[in-house]
Design an enzyme around this catalytic site. Sequence first.
Site, short mmCIF file in Angstrom:
data_model
loop_
_atom_site.label_atom_id
_atom_site.label_comp_id
_atom_site.label_asym_id
_atom_site.label_seq_id
_atom_site.Cartn_x
_atom_site.Cartn_y
_atom_site.Cartn_z
N CYS A 21 0.86 -1.18 0.00
CA CYS A 21 0.00 0.00 0.00
C CYS A 21 0.90 1.23 0.00
CB CYS A 21 -0.99 -0.03 1.16
SG CYS A 21 -0.25 -0.02 2.81
N ARG A 34 -3.44 -0.62 5.35
CA ARG A 34 -4.03 -1.70 4.54
C ARG A 34 -3.13 -2.92 4.40
NH1 ARG A 34 -5.20 2.25 -0.34
NH2 ARG A 34 -3.32 3.11 0.60
N ASP A 88 -8.24 4.00 0.96
CA ASP A 88 -7.27 4.40 2.00
C ASP A 88 -8.06 4.85 3.24
OD1 ASP A 88 -5.44 5.65 3.60
OD2 ASP A 88 -4.51 6.80 1.99
P1 4NP Z 1 -1.81 2.82 4.08
O1 4NP Z 1 -2.50 4.14 4.63
O2 4NP Z 1 -1.24 3.18 2.71
O3 4NP Z 1 -2.96 1.85 3.96
O4 4NP Z 1 -0.76 2.41 5.06
C1 4NP Z 1 -1.85 5.36 4.75
C2 4NP Z 1 -0.97 5.58 5.78
C3 4NP Z 1 -0.36 6.80 5.91
C4 4NP Z 1 -0.63 7.82 5.01
C5 4NP Z 1 -1.51 7.60 3.98
C6 4NP Z 1 -2.12 6.36 3.85
N1 4NP Z 1 -0.01 9.09 5.16
O5 4NP Z 1 -0.33 9.98 4.37
O6 4NP Z 1 0.81 9.26 6.08
#
Ligand code: 4NP
Length: 149
Positions: A8, A14, A122
């Site tokens: 991800c 995720r 997300d």
């Molecule tokens: P992930 O979610 O890609 O599912 O781990 C996110 C975690 C952090 C951020 C964005 C999405 N961020 O912008 O820090």
Amino acid sequence: MKKVLMVCLGNICRSPLAEGILQSKVDANTVSVDSAGTAAYHVGNKPDERSIAVAKKYGLNIKNQRARKFVVKDFDEFDIIYAMDENNYQNILMLARNEEDEQKVKMILNESNPNKNLSVPDPYYGGNQGFENVYKMLDEACNFITKKI
Ligand code: 4NP
């Protein structure tokens, strides 16, 4: 040993869930699962508390995972690379060196919803319901993966 990588953006919401869910459904002697992020913001961090909580609710412990960034060498290490969303998919493909690398990359929800190219939303800026929703989508996709792997 079949090696699967879940990817991800941050590797804290995720893909840690996808890793934990798939690993719980397969024989650890024949399938190994890891996860990574296309961005480095959270490298070294534990999964998001909301991912840890929803995993725990369904009997999975993901809190010992630590975030890492996706690297080109992952194309050599893994047999299948599952992207959680369209952006992750494009970002991984940009790093592919050849057709063999490209063919390893798949959208995870195409396992449960073939050819639709759906993204796992997300959940980072939302509430707990988003994490529950992500869990259910990934659980269903991992049931399909488990059947064919
Ligand atoms: P992930 O979610 O890609 O599912 O781990 C996110 C975690 C952090 C951020 C964005 C999405 N961020 O912008 O820090």
